[in-house]
Design a protein around this motif. Structure first.
Motif, PDB file in Angstrom:
ATOM      1  N   ASN A   9       0.808  -1.200  -0.092  1.00  0.00           N
ATOM      2  CA  ASN A   9       0.033  -0.127   0.010  1.00  0.00           C
ATOM      3  C   ASN A   9       0.882   1.300   0.114  1.00  0.00           C
ATOM      4  O   ASN A   9       0.640   2.276  -0.766  1.00  0.00           O
ATOM      5  CB  ASN A   9      -1.107  -0.024   1.306  1.00  0.00           C
ATOM      6  CG  ASN A   9      -2.181  -1.018   1.213  1.00  0.00           C
ATOM      7  OD1 ASN A   9      -2.694  -1.373   0.077  1.00  0.00           O
ATOM      8  ND2 ASN A   9      -2.692  -1.346   2.309  1.00  0.00           N
ATOM      9  N   LEU A  69     -12.084   4.123   2.711  1.00  0.00           N
ATOM     10  CA  LEU A  69     -10.790   4.745   2.472  1.00  0.00           C
ATOM     11  C   LEU A  69     -10.750   6.247   2.569  1.00  0.00           C
ATOM     12  O   LEU A  69     -11.600   6.895   1.864  1.00  0.00           O
ATOM     13  CB  LEU A  69     -10.155   4.249   1.056  1.00  0.00           C
ATOM     14  CG  LEU A  69     -10.177   2.833   1.003  1.00  0.00           C
ATOM     15  CD1 LEU A  69     -11.198   1.911   0.523  1.00  0.00           C
ATOM     16  CD2 LEU A  69      -8.765   2.467   0.533  1.00  0.00           C
ATOM     17  N   TYR A  89      -6.372   7.736  -3.076  1.00  0.00           N
ATOM     18  CA  TYR A  89      -6.516   7.243  -1.728  1.00  0.00           C
ATOM     19  C   TYR A  89      -5.212   7.271  -0.473  1.00  0.00           C
ATOM     20  O   TYR A  89      -4.100   7.372  -1.001  1.00  0.00           O
ATOM     21  CB  TYR A  89      -6.644   5.682  -1.705  1.00  0.00           C
ATOM     22  CG  TYR A  89      -8.217   5.441  -2.453  1.00  0.00           C
ATOM     23  CD1 TYR A  89      -9.498   6.087  -1.865  1.00  0.00           C
ATOM     24  CD2 TYR A  89      -8.284   4.729  -3.723  1.00  0.00           C
ATOM     25  CE1 TYR A  89     -10.303   5.709  -2.319  1.00  0.00           C
ATOM     26  CE2 TYR A  89      -9.530   4.240  -4.069  1.00  0.00           C
ATOM     27  CZ  TYR A  89     -10.682   5.162  -3.559  1.00  0.00           C
ATOM     28  OH  TYR A  89     -11.911   4.674  -4.193  1.00  0.00           O
ATOM     29  N   LEU A 112      -6.131   3.931   4.749  1.00  0.00           N
ATOM     30  CA  LEU A 112      -6.445   3.043   3.720  1.00  0.00           C
ATOM     31  C   LEU A 112      -7.344   1.673   4.136  1.00  0.00           C
ATOM     32  O   LEU A 112      -7.774   0.874   3.534  1.00  0.00           O
ATOM     33  CB  LEU A 112      -5.191   2.304   3.132  1.00  0.00           C
ATOM     34  CG  LEU A 112      -4.482   3.209   2.187  1.00  0.00           C
ATOM     35  CD1 LEU A 112      -2.994   2.500   1.724  1.00  0.00           C
ATOM     36  CD2 LEU A 112      -5.199   3.931   1.094  1.00  0.00           C
ATOM     37  N   GLN A 167      -2.374  -7.401  -4.387  1.00  0.00           N
ATOM     38  CA  GLN A 167      -1.981  -6.244  -5.344  1.00  0.00           C
ATOM     39  C   GLN A 167      -1.915  -6.763  -6.627  1.00  0.00           C
ATOM     40  O   GLN A 167      -1.942  -6.148  -7.779  1.00  0.00           O
ATOM     41  CB  GLN A 167      -0.771  -5.495  -5.046  1.00  0.00           C
ATOM     42  CG  GLN A 167      -1.154  -4.682  -3.649  1.00  0.00           C
ATOM     43  CD  GLN A 167      -1.367  -3.036  -3.612  1.00  0.00           C
ATOM     44  OE1 GLN A 167      -1.941  -2.933  -4.569  1.00  0.00           O
ATOM     45  NE2 GLN A 167      -1.268  -2.323  -2.583  1.00  0.00           N
ATOM     46  N   GLU A 170      -6.802  -3.887  -5.481  1.00  0.00           N
ATOM     47  CA  GLU A 170      -6.120  -2.420  -5.184  1.00  0.00           C
ATOM     48  C   GLU A 170      -5.424  -2.132  -3.820  1.00  0.00           C
ATOM     49  O   GLU A 170      -4.846  -1.117  -3.652  1.00  0.00           O
ATOM     50  CB  GLU A 170      -7.440  -1.509  -5.218  1.00  0.00           C
ATOM     51  CG  GLU A 170      -8.084  -1.542  -6.774  1.00  0.00           C
ATOM     52  CD  GLU A 170      -8.346  -0.158  -7.017  1.00  0.00           C
ATOM     53  OE1 GLU A 170      -8.474   0.671  -6.412  1.00  0.00           O
ATOM     54  OE2 GLU A 170      -8.337   0.115  -8.512  1.00  0.00           O
ATOM     55  N   PHE A 171      -5.768  -3.061  -2.879  1.00  0.00           N
ATOM     56  CA  PHE A 171      -5.131  -2.889  -1.683  1.00  0.00           C
ATOM     57  C   PHE A 171      -4.408  -4.083  -1.238  1.00  0.00           C
ATOM     58  O   PHE A 171      -4.452  -5.310  -1.457  1.00  0.00           O
ATOM     59  CB  PHE A 171      -6.415  -2.477  -0.412  1.00  0.00           C
ATOM     60  CG  PHE A 171      -6.730  -1.126  -1.198  1.00  0.00           C
ATOM     61  CD1 PHE A 171      -6.059   0.127  -0.766  1.00  0.00           C
ATOM     62  CD2 PHE A 171      -8.074  -1.282  -1.636  1.00  0.00           C
ATOM     63  CE1 PHE A 171      -6.533   1.233  -1.338  1.00  0.00           C
ATOM     64  CE2 PHE A 171      -8.565  -0.077  -2.097  1.00  0.00           C
ATOM     65  CZ  PHE A 171      -7.739   1.267  -1.926  1.00  0.00           C
ATOM     66  N   CYS A 172      -3.502  -4.160  -0.225  1.00  0.00           N
ATOM     67  CA  CYS A 172      -2.776  -4.954   0.415  1.00  0.00           C
ATOM     68  C   CYS A 172      -3.822  -6.090   1.304  1.00  0.00           C
ATOM     69  O   CYS A 172      -4.512  -5.583   2.068  1.00  0.00           O
ATOM     70  CB  CYS A 172      -1.543  -4.684   1.374  1.00  0.00           C
ATOM     71  SG  CYS A 172      -0.330  -3.956   0.676  1.00  0.00           S
ATOM     72  N   TYR A 179       5.101  -7.084  -4.095  1.00  0.00           N
ATOM     73  CA  TYR A 179       4.712  -6.061  -5.062  1.00  0.00           C
ATOM     74  C   TYR A 179       5.842  -4.903  -5.285  1.00  0.00           C
ATOM     75  O   TYR A 179       6.019  -4.719  -6.269  1.00  0.00           O
ATOM     76  CB  TYR A 179       3.647  -5.359  -4.463  1.00  0.00           C
ATOM     77  CG  TYR A 179       3.079  -4.214  -5.408  1.00  0.00           C
ATOM     78  CD1 TYR A 179       2.574  -4.339  -6.723  1.00  0.00           C
ATOM     79  CD2 TYR A 179       3.017  -3.027  -4.730  1.00  0.00           C
ATOM     80  CE1 TYR A 179       2.199  -3.454  -7.356  1.00  0.00           C
ATOM     81  CE2 TYR A 179       2.521  -1.867  -5.326  1.00  0.00           C
ATOM     82  CZ  TYR A 179       1.725  -2.041  -6.760  1.00  0.00           C
ATOM     83  OH  TYR A 179       1.467  -1.044  -7.519  1.00  0.00           O
TER      84      TYR A 179
END
Lengths: 427, 321
Positions: A155, A189, A197, A302, B30, B35-37, B47
């Protein structure tokens, strides 16, 4: 005996563990790293602006242990820096051992290097246990998620400039897992003003020994040093990427503002080392946190769980949340405020009692409720909510919620009949 | 919510791999198009590695030519090849569950046959592989002269890696039948190095030889040879499993053998960890072709790269295989 499992040993988790214990629960606190306080290990700013009011409210409500320790460990008291009045700066090296000792003395079981990896569900809406990364399971009656919203590395890469080697140390201790998401509830988010984001953590730290003698002495004595940035390096856009909107002020782009919290806290997400070293007195500067503060900082917001104002996660029977996991909050005081409420309410929830909601005549109650209203809109997702500045502090002032008069604060909590509520044993 | 999978290659020289390029990474959310971990990997981020490698698979396993130093014909169905390989290859293969693909130089790539490594000497760059001759691929390997094509290293030849690696100062039971003795030798070596007290039950099986004797005879083991399919063999097996102090059992052999042992574990309420040889049909080793795919709880899993839950893997294969 009610068993409460707190996931995440940051400020919110420590606060939740404390009040759950005081309300009579058996408490286990799971922490993925080897230290408590999470980002609080590299923070330190207390009592600035509206946080003074909130800290006093928390004391009268019964979360006094936390405020007593941060007051006691202050390196500087009642100082001013641009945009901020009557701040305390705690010594980051003293706080963690004190908090650890206090929680252990209360009989809270702390499990370090115990990373929550997954959940075991009893049915679609009830959590039975937390699976740790060694595949053991911590069962409980009620769970409080305070895992924050920062990281893991992927992220920070996708929404930032990559891993900055921050205090959360994902490569060493593994990734933060969103427990609420594993239990089937979608995350909310936060956004930056450019609709990307997440947001960067708002400050980094320099090793004090790497600064000039003059700056170091001034920091030790006064707690604050303001150094002008060379004209060609002033970057106003950088203010938009920060988490901490209370520091997103022009002064913070035109100057390098250093605060003494044991290291020299630099009030900007990251600062290219080449440029930093152009500033007189910082020729030898090096970063202490994050280690790669020259290029990046951690990305936050997030992973927020939808919640009610009693801090219970919507859609699950026995999960509460606090700290950054529970909203677009910023700061230690905010984490303590939400954490204490979640901890106390975890015991109420297990007993089938109505959950406590803090009344809106207190800044604490208003912040929790107001944030929840605001994040319904996209604009609201771009804001941060903190007693210390930005839109929320303005609101506090306009509603008359901000005061430094402790008698006034005490009277309010008395009128609400909530003096020492967190000290109350419910089971 | 899908169960998170553990990839055997994660964090190795071969990660991220082709699957990452295709948004099919086994571990990283990812790199699965999300879109996210939401990974569970305690190490440097896949990643991040992928981005650093300019969005390309990092290192690829090339086919190399290995000199055949020695070829022992044990009997008409069994040969042992001693191959000269780069020291790093030997070092990488000195792991429980390691295997390589071998093929005759004169044959096309679909002749690649996955072969477990029996012995690896990283100092001298030597590995030994036992080959049971029973079909077209092994027949042409048998006809190799001085050299053989080799692709590796691969590691997912067994399920329960972490039990094998993590068991120390304990009692272990290793049950090997037929050609599955070969990978058993490295496993026994590993367990011995971790100061375990090991009992080995050997069944010569179809290869009709106890051919790993010289690789394990220095380890101060308790070795029992028997026919596991006989009543006596079953009694020996049951008695060995009944020992409550046993912390780990490894079964090298067919899925039926795994299930046989699993049934005893349940019957005797044993708390021992259970690791088994991976008997799925492995064809590319890279998680690409799908020949090793199994479905567990509705999730499709490529077992050449993923550590499966032993119990689920066995029950599924035997019941629906």
């Amino acid at each position: 005996m009610v068993k409460v499992v707190v996931i995440g040993g940051g400020w919110a988790g420590c606060a939740a563990a404390l009040t759950a214990k005081k309300a009579g629960a058996e408490v286990v606190l799971l922490e993925k790293t080897d230290m408590l306080l999470g980002c609080g290990l590299v923070g330190g700013i207390m009592r600035n602006n509206g946080r003074f009011t909130a800290a006093e409210e928390l004391k009268y409500l019964g979360g006094h242990e936390l405020i007593e320790i941060t007051d006691m460990c202050a390196r500087h008291r009642n100082i001013e820096f641009p945009g901020h009045k009557h701040a305390n700066l705690y010594d980051i090296t003293k706080v963690e051992p004190e908090i650890r000792k206090m929680l252990l003395n209360k009989g809270i079981k702390i499990k370090f290097i115990s990373r929550a990896a997954d959940v075991v569900m009893e049915n679609k809406t009830k959590i039975k246990g937390i699976v740790l990364d060694d595949e053991s399971v911590e069962y409980g009656d009620v769970f409080i998620e305070t895992t924050g919203s920062t990281g893991p590395m992927g992220n920070c890469l996708r929404y930032g400039n990559g891993c900055s080697m921050c205090i959360l140390r994902c490569p060493s201790f593994g990734p933060r897992i969103s427990i609420s998401y594993r239990a089937g509830v979608e995350d909310i988010l936060g956004m930056r003003s450019d609709e990307v984001y997440g947001a960067f953590s708002g400050s980094c730290k320099l090793n004090k020994d790497s600064l000039s003698d003059e700056i170091r002495e001034k920091l030790d004595k006064e707690g604050v040093v303001v150094l002008p940035v060379p004209e060609e390096d002033v970057n106003m856009d950088k203010l938009n990427i920060k988490v901490c909107q209370q520091y997103a002020l022009p002064e913070y782009a035109k100057n390098v503002i250093l605060l003494d919290t044991g290291h020299a806290k630099l009030m900007t997400p990251f600062y290219p080392l080449e440029k930093l070293r152009k500033i007189p007195g910082l020729e030898r500067a090096r970063f202490e946190d994050p280690y790669s503060g020259g290029k990046a900082n951690s990305i936050r917001y997030l992973s927020i769980a939808p919640r009610n104002n009693g801090m219970k996660v919507k859609g699950l029977d026995n999960l509460l949340c606090a700290g950054e996991k529970s909203g677009l909050f910023t700061g230690h005081t905010e984490a303590m405020t939400t954490g204490c409420l979640a901890g106390h309410n975890s015991v109420r929830l297990s007993l089938g009692m109505p959950l406590l909601e803090l009344p809106r005549n207190l800044a604490s109650g208003d912040l929790i409720a107001y944030e929840n209203e605001c994040i319904e809109t996209k604009e609201g997702l771009k804001n941060r909510y903190t007693f210390a500045g930005g839109i929320y502090f303005e609101r506090m002032k306009s509603l008359g919620l901000y005061t430094t008069n402790t008698d006034v604060i005490r009277e309010k909590v008395e009128r609400d009949n909530l003096i020492g509520i967190y000290d109350e044993k419910l089971v | 919510m899908n169960h998170r999978l553990e990839c055997i290659d994660i964090g190795s020289d071969y990660c991220p791999c082709y699957l990452a390029e295709l948004n099919e990474c086994i571990v990283c959310s990812q790199l699965q198009g999300k879109e996210f971990c939401d990974c569970n990997w305690n190490g440097v981020c896949v990643y991040q590695d992928f981005i650093w490698s300019k969005r390309k698979a990092k290192a690829k396993r090339e086919t190399i030519v290995a000199d055949i130093i020695d070829k022992q014909n044990i009997n008409k169905n069994l040969i042992i090849l001693t191959l000269s390989v780069p020291n790093k290859m030997a070092r990488d293969l000195n792991e429980p569950g390691s295997y390589v693909f071998l093929r005759n130089e004169s044959t096309p790539s679909f002749f690649d046959a996955p072969m477990s490594v029996m012995y690896a000497d990283e100092i001298n760059g030597i590995i030994k592989i036992a080959v049971q001759i029973n079909g077209p691929k092994t027949n042409v390997i048998n006809s190799c002269g001085k050299r053989v094509f080799l692709r590796g290293p691969y590691w997912n030849g067994l399920f329960g890696h972490k039990y094998i690696k993590g068991t120390r100062n304990s009692k272990c039971l290793v049950i090997l039948r037929g050609i599955a003795q070969a990978p058993g030798a490295i496993i026994i070596n590993k367990l011995y190095n971790n100061n375990n007290e090991i009992t080995v039950i050997i069944d010569k099986g179809k290869v009709e030889e106890f051919f790993i004797w010289q690789y394990i005879n220095n380890f101060n083991l308790k070795i029992i040879t028997t026919d596991l399919l006989s009543n006596d063999g079953q009694d020996i097996l049951k008695k060995a499993i009944a020992d409550n102090d046993i912390k780990l059992i490894y079964s090298g052999g067919s899925d039926e053998q795994h299930l046989n042992i699993l049934n005893y574990l349940d019957l005797l309420d044993s708390k021992a960890y259970f690791a088994v040889s991976n008997n799925n049909t492995i064809c590319c080793g890279e998680g690409i072709c799908g020949s090793c795919e199994v479905q567990i709880d509705g999730q499709k899993i490529r077992s050449c790269k993923v550590q499966l839950d032993v119990r689920k893997a066995i029950e599924r294969r035997v019941l629906h295989g």
